[in-house]
Design a protein around this motif. Sequence first.
Motif, PDB file in Angstrom:
ATOM      1  N   ALA A  25       0.873  -1.170   0.000  1.00 39.09           N
ATOM      2  CA  ALA A  25       0.000   0.000   0.000  1.00 39.09           C
ATOM      3  C   ALA A  25       0.906   1.213   0.000  1.00 39.09           C
ATOM      4  CB  ALA A  25      -0.893  -0.002   1.235  1.00 39.09           C
ATOM      5  N   LEU A  26       0.895   1.937  -1.112  1.00 39.20           N
ATOM      6  CA  LEU A  26       1.913   2.968  -1.281  1.00 39.20           C
ATOM      7  C   LEU A  26       1.332   4.298  -1.735  1.00 39.20           C
ATOM      8  CD1 LEU A  26       4.341   0.693  -3.279  1.00 39.20           C
ATOM      9  CD2 LEU A  26       4.537   1.318  -0.865  1.00 39.20           C
ATOM     10  N   CYS A  27       2.183   5.287  -1.640  1.00 39.15           N
ATOM     11  CA  CYS A  27       1.872   6.586  -2.210  1.00 39.15           C
ATOM     12  C   CYS A  27       2.721   6.727  -3.468  1.00 39.15           C
ATOM     13  CB  CYS A  27       2.232   7.667  -1.199  1.00 39.15           C
ATOM     14  SG  CYS A  27       2.491   9.314  -1.892  1.00 39.15           S
ATOM     15  N   ASP A  28       2.202   7.403  -4.450  1.00 39.28           N
ATOM     16  CA  ASP A  28       2.988   7.604  -5.660  1.00 39.28           C
ATOM     17  C   ASP A  28       3.997   8.720  -5.408  1.00 39.28           C
ATOM     18  OD1 ASP A  28       4.058   8.009  -8.147  1.00 39.28           O
ATOM     19  OD2 ASP A  28       2.172   7.621  -9.186  1.00 39.28           O
ATOM     20  N   ASP A  29       5.104   8.345  -4.832  1.00 40.53           N
ATOM     21  CA  ASP A  29       6.093   9.341  -4.438  1.00 40.53           C
ATOM     22  C   ASP A  29       6.738  10.007  -5.651  1.00 40.53           C
ATOM     23  OD1 ASP A  29       6.325   9.333  -1.477  1.00 40.53           O
ATOM     24  OD2 ASP A  29       6.665   7.205  -1.789  1.00 40.53           O
ATOM     25  N   ARG A  30       6.896   9.238  -6.714  1.00 36.95           N
ATOM     26  CA  ARG A  30       7.502   9.808  -7.910  1.00 36.95           C
ATOM     27  C   ARG A  30       6.625  10.948  -8.428  1.00 36.95           C
ATOM     28  NH1 ARG A  30       8.611   5.386 -10.742  1.00 36.95           N
ATOM     29  NH2 ARG A  30      10.897   5.405 -10.595  1.00 36.95           N
ATOM     30  N   GLU A  31       5.330  10.662  -8.496  1.00 35.18           N
ATOM     31  CA  GLU A  31       4.409  11.689  -8.983  1.00 35.18           C
ATOM     32  C   GLU A  31       4.356  12.867  -7.998  1.00 35.18           C
ATOM     33  OE1 GLU A  31       3.150  12.175 -11.738  1.00 35.18           O
ATOM     34  OE2 GLU A  31       1.792  13.824 -11.231  1.00 35.18           O
TER      35      GLU A  31
END
Lengths: 336, 336
Positions: free
Chosen positions: B163-169
């Motif tokens: 379960a992640l956040c789109d850190d790149r975006e």
Amino acid sequence: MRRPSMKELAQRLGVDRSTISRALSQDKAHLVAPETREKVRRMAIDAGYRPDLTAASLRRGRSQTIGVLVADLENETFINVIRTLIASLNVDGVPVTTPLIAETRDKPNAASRLIETFLSRRVDAIISLASTEADERALEDASREVPVILAIRTLAALNLPSALCDDREGGAMVARHLVERGHKFVCQIQGPPLATTFKLRAQGFSKICADLGVREVTKPIYTAEATPTAGKKALDQVFECEERPTAIFAHNDAIAIGVIEALRERGLRVPEDMAVAGFNDTRLAKVLSTPLTTVAYPIREVGEHAALLFHSLIAGEKDKAGSRTFMPELIVRRSA
Amino acid sequence: MRRPSMKELAQRLGVDRSTISRALSQDKAHLVAPETREKVRRMAIDAGYRPDLTAASLRRGRSQTIGVLVADLENETFINVIRTLIASLNVDGVPVTTPLIAETRDKPNAASRLIETFLSRRVDAIISLASTEADERALEDASREVPVILAIRTLAALNLPSALCDDREGGAMVARHLVERGHKFVCQIQGPPLATTFKLRAQGFSKICADLGVREVTKPIYTAEATPTAGKKALDQVFECEERPTAIFAHNDAIAIGVIEALRERGLRVPEDMAVAGFNDTRLAKVLSTPLTTVAYPIREVGEHAALLFHSLIAGEKDKAGSRTFMPELIVRRSA
DNA sequence: AATGCCTTGTCAATCGATTGCAATATCAAT
DNA sequence: ATTGATATTGCAATCGATTGACAAGGCATT
């Protein structure tokens, strides 16, 4: 390919399970021949044996577990006390007692429910960093089944072993400092009245003010939470007063930070137009461009004494388990 | 006057222990006559019966326990994800699964030791909010014995449900915003390189800069920790550069706060002399007198998905347990 | 009356380790 | 050779709950 149990190890080695148990234990290892002991240990390692702590707990009647109640996981002071506590739960870097950490957020029934869970899980002790008068009953009941230790927040009515900071004296320190700096009319922004901590800080502060003839804003100002946002809002109440104080004692750094930001927005300089002092000596206190005058919490002492209480009580040494109150330290920086 | 066990209840009531067990259970209660069931429940209550979860765990082979690894207990984002996770562990307000929370502080061997403890305690699953490449092996090994879930920080090599956040975006969002505001020469102050989060934020940011023809300070600047103090120190490195950038992307609000304080001490205004953006949308971000432009972390979504993964995997529904990445949101305030 | 089904409850094994007690082996001392 | 002490291991009960197998009783159907 599941990992083996003691029984399986025993079969492979052609010895009894009890021998395995003893060979692998700390205190009974001397009961088994050095040769066998080594054989068992080697085999345990390369068979990937891993003891089942639920089984051991059941049999021993001790779960090697401690229930930790904490009011707020975002609060640095709580967390740091817990950290030193946890550090003392390890023996040679190996965790032998596992903390069960649970947060109450000072919600009315949270503590009692969590205590129930702790007791069902047969914790060896409970340590509460979240006590409020609302939980008094629950903690008292629990203390009849299992050692209960209080840290940070006390409950006068209960007489449980505790590890505390002298919050009253902390408040007094701030008051004395403000008087020394020449303030004649001051103000407190108190934390939520639930916890004794804030009450004591207020008492200590007011006592000194009264003694030294410094006036305080009469209407007491509370925050709903000990947060920057709440502190910011509370400042409005200060400005509603007819006369403006020259110094504010915020009961906690988080509140103080909110207050400072709010002052800045009003175009007031700290400390020239308004002095602000906090409590806890948070990480942020040093970093602020107007470094915060605050009271350093005796984190290590409180944490270590809580740990000591735990170990004494577990060992059944009730006599050694005395309550202690540690002195905080005034840290003078620029803000007051 | 100890509390009774099931056996004792059974004796008092003249029924078998198995009947007590079933009467008190959720799923097998229908196997007991309504009359008996009530009798049992009443008696259980006024005898003060409290189930022994260690015994139940042993027999069931399920401990109703989940191991939670977290990198830093002082980090609001972690804590808030854990909070929503914990909330989902309750059924009707009653905690059925107890979280075993342990902190790694990103220390090299902390994770593997803690994982050992978790497995010895027979946790039903492990959820890691602390993954670094150093723990890859330990997590992989663990995942062969018990469901392992990744949250917040991913480990590309492992392909575990996450379960992640789109850190790149997220990084890209900040870059686009700075470009829109007309910045031509910018700079990143990255968090510690251990965790993938910061690496991705950096990549996303740099990609957009490159695409849109904005220059970046060439030498990468890292902080040892993601804290205000570290951020403050890191700013010195920015000023060592020959040419000064007009905007800084701090990989996290804590760093950003340190940066802003340091700028203020140098007498520079934010955002006029230097724009600063953070990441996470911490409580403090709103409160600062120069409110922070930052990226709001999809806390609820990440926490809830992690919970969903847990429940699916426990139920053996591997197919439902897909990884998801949630979109963060740019929050534009005054600082950039 | 025989059969089958359902409801309700008992029996006994089981989960995996720990530990008091008993048994055997070893060795020294008499 | 006998006795006693000591070292090492095995036996079996136990911690407290859960659960599959099975039995007894009631009821309906044929």
